[in-house]
Design a protein around this motif. Structure first.
Motif, PDB file in Angstrom:
ATOM      1  N   GLN A  15       0.834  -1.196   0.000  1.00  0.00           N
ATOM      2  CA  GLN A  15       0.000   0.000   0.000  1.00  0.00           C
ATOM      3  C   GLN A  15       0.871   1.249   0.000  1.00  0.00           C
ATOM      4  OE1 GLN A  15      -2.709   0.167   3.277  1.00  0.00           O
ATOM      5  NE2 GLN A  15      -3.830   1.919   2.449  1.00  0.00           N
ATOM      6  N   ARG A  16       1.966   1.224   0.735  1.00  0.00           N
ATOM      7  CA  ARG A  16       2.885   2.368   0.762  1.00  0.00           C
ATOM      8  C   ARG A  16       3.569   2.552  -0.596  1.00  0.00           C
ATOM      9  NH1 ARG A  16       6.048   2.029   6.536  1.00  0.00           N
ATOM     10  NH2 ARG A  16       4.243   2.522   7.829  1.00  0.00           N
ATOM     11  N   VAL A  17       3.961   1.461  -1.212  1.00  0.00           N
ATOM     12  CA  VAL A  17       4.593   1.542  -2.535  1.00  0.00           C
ATOM     13  C   VAL A  17       3.598   2.100  -3.546  1.00  0.00           C
ATOM     14  CG1 VAL A  17       5.530   0.176  -4.431  1.00  0.00           C
ATOM     15  CG2 VAL A  17       6.278  -0.275  -2.090  1.00  0.00           C
ATOM     16  N   ARG A  18       2.365   1.625  -3.500  1.00  0.00           N
ATOM     17  CA  ARG A  18       1.340   2.093  -4.421  1.00  0.00           C
ATOM     18  C   ARG A  18       1.057   3.586  -4.215  1.00  0.00           C
ATOM     19  NH1 ARG A  18      -3.434  -1.270  -3.514  1.00  0.00           N
ATOM     20  NH2 ARG A  18      -2.061  -2.890  -4.267  1.00  0.00           N
ATOM     21  N   ALA A  19       0.993   4.040  -2.987  1.00  0.00           N
ATOM     22  CA  ALA A  19       0.752   5.461  -2.702  1.00  0.00           C
ATOM     23  C   ALA A  19       1.927   6.309  -3.191  1.00  0.00           C
ATOM     24  CB  ALA A  19       0.536   5.662  -1.203  1.00  0.00           C
ATOM     25  N   GLY A  20       3.153   5.814  -3.010  1.00  0.00           N
ATOM     26  CA  GLY A  20       4.330   6.554  -3.480  1.00  0.00           C
ATOM     27  C   GLY A  20       4.366   6.673  -4.992  1.00  0.00           C
TER      28      GLY A  20
ATOM     29  N   GLY B  98       1.682   9.152  -6.163  1.00  0.00           N
ATOM     30  CA  GLY B  98       2.131  10.526  -5.953  1.00  0.00           C
ATOM     31  C   GLY B  98       3.158  10.946  -6.984  1.00  0.00           C
ATOM     32  N   LEU B  99       4.094  10.032  -7.299  1.00  0.00           N
ATOM     33  CA  LEU B  99       5.106  10.328  -8.308  1.00  0.00           C
ATOM     34  C   LEU B  99       4.472  10.528  -9.682  1.00  0.00           C
ATOM     35  CD1 LEU B  99       8.171  10.560  -8.700  1.00  0.00           C
ATOM     36  CD2 LEU B  99       8.204   8.136  -9.232  1.00  0.00           C
ATOM     37  N   ALA B 100       3.481   9.724 -10.013  1.00  0.00           N
ATOM     38  CA  ALA B 100       2.783   9.861 -11.289  1.00  0.00           C
ATOM     39  C   ALA B 100       2.017  11.184 -11.346  1.00  0.00           C
ATOM     40  CB  ALA B 100       1.830   8.684 -11.503  1.00  0.00           C
ATOM     41  N   CYS B 101       1.402  11.593 -10.250  1.00  0.00           N
ATOM     42  CA  CYS B 101       0.679  12.871 -10.217  1.00  0.00           C
ATOM     43  C   CYS B 101       1.630  14.043 -10.432  1.00  0.00           C
ATOM     44  CB  CYS B 101      -0.055  13.021  -8.890  1.00  0.00           C
ATOM     45  SG  CYS B 101      -1.499  11.956  -8.747  1.00  0.00           S
ATOM     46  N   VAL B 102       2.776  14.016  -9.765  1.00  0.00           N
ATOM     47  CA  VAL B 102       3.753  15.094  -9.939  1.00  0.00           C
ATOM     48  C   VAL B 102       4.241  15.127 -11.385  1.00  0.00           C
ATOM     49  CG1 VAL B 102       6.070  15.864  -9.279  1.00  0.00           C
ATOM     50  CG2 VAL B 102       4.455  15.143  -7.528  1.00  0.00           C
ATOM     51  N   PHE B 103       4.494  13.954 -11.980  1.00  0.00           N
ATOM     52  CA  PHE B 103       4.938  13.881 -13.369  1.00  0.00           C
ATOM     53  C   PHE B 103       3.894  14.484 -14.305  1.00  0.00           C
ATOM     54  CE2 PHE B 103       5.071  11.568 -17.429  1.00  0.00           C
ATOM     55  CZ  PHE B 103       6.338  11.930 -17.851  1.00  0.00           C
ATOM     56  N   LEU B 104       2.625  14.174 -14.096  1.00  0.00           N
ATOM     57  CA  LEU B 104       1.569  14.713 -14.945  1.00  0.00           C
ATOM     58  C   LEU B 104       1.432  16.227 -14.787  1.00  0.00           C
ATOM     59  CD1 LEU B 104      -1.204  11.985 -14.673  1.00  0.00           C
ATOM     60  CD2 LEU B 104       0.227  12.532 -16.641  1.00  0.00           C
ATOM     61  N   ILE B 105       1.591  16.729 -13.575  1.00  0.00           N
ATOM     62  CA  ILE B 105       1.505  18.177 -13.358  1.00  0.00           C
ATOM     63  C   ILE B 105       2.631  18.896 -14.099  1.00  0.00           C
ATOM     64  CG2 ILE B 105       1.763  19.976 -11.588  1.00  0.00           C
ATOM     65  CD1 ILE B 105       0.218  18.069  -9.692  1.00  0.00           C
ATOM     66  N   VAL B 106       3.841  18.350 -14.007  1.00  0.00           N
ATOM     67  CA  VAL B 106       4.980  18.957 -14.704  1.00  0.00           C
ATOM     68  C   VAL B 106       4.786  18.868 -16.210  1.00  0.00           C
ATOM     69  CG1 VAL B 106       7.460  18.716 -15.140  1.00  0.00           C
ATOM     70  CG2 VAL B 106       6.586  18.590 -12.805  1.00  0.00           C
ATOM     71  N   LEU B 107       4.281  17.752 -16.701  1.00  0.00           N
ATOM     72  CA  LEU B 107       4.039  17.578 -18.128  1.00  0.00           C
ATOM     73  C   LEU B 107       3.010  18.587 -18.647  1.00  0.00           C
ATOM     74  CD1 LEU B 107       4.754  15.696 -20.536  1.00  0.00           C
ATOM     75  CD2 LEU B 107       2.730  14.392 -19.940  1.00  0.00           C
TER      76      LEU B 107
END
Length: 94
Positions: A13-18, A21-30
Motif C-alpha cells: 500500500q505504501r509503494v502504491r501510494a508513493g 504521488g510520483l505519477a501525479c507530480v509527473f503529470l503536473i509537470v508535463l
C-alpha cells in the motif's frame, strides 16, 4: 520486546501510494510544460505574422537567379537605356 507488525499488504500500500504521488507530480509537470510551450509558440507565430505582413508591404522585384550568380546575362533591359544602337556594317575594301 516490541513486536513489529508489518505484513505485505501494508508495504504494498505504501509503494502504491508513493508511485501514485510520483505519477501525479509527473503529470503536473508535463501539463505545465505543454501550456508554457503553447504560449511560447503563440508569441513566435505572432512575430512571424508581423514579419510576413511587413515583407508583403514592399515586395522585391523578381530576379534571374543565374544572372545574380554571374552565369548568364541579365535578361531585363533597363527602361532608361532603351534599345541598343545599331552597329554600322564593316567597310568594303576597293
Amino acid at each position: 520486546m516490541v513486536e513489529r507488525v508489518d505484513d505485505k499488504g501494508t508495504g504494498m500500500q505504501r509503494v502504491r501510494a508513493g508511485l501514485t504521488g510520483l505519477a501525479c507530480v509527473f503529470l503536473i509537470v508535463l501539463l505545465a510544460a505543454a501550456f508554457l510551450n503553447i504560449a511560447r509558440d503563440r508569441d513566435a507565430d505572432a512575430r512571424d505574422a508581423a514579419e510576413v505582413a511587413a515583407n508583403r508591404a514592399a515586395p522585391e522585384p523578381a530576379r534571374d537567379p543565374l544572372a545574380e550568380l554571374g552565369v548568364a546575362p541579365d535578361a531585363a533591359v533597363p527602361a532608361a537605356a532603351g534599345p541598343p544602337a545599331p552597329t554600322p556594317p564593316p567597310a568594303r575594301a576597293p
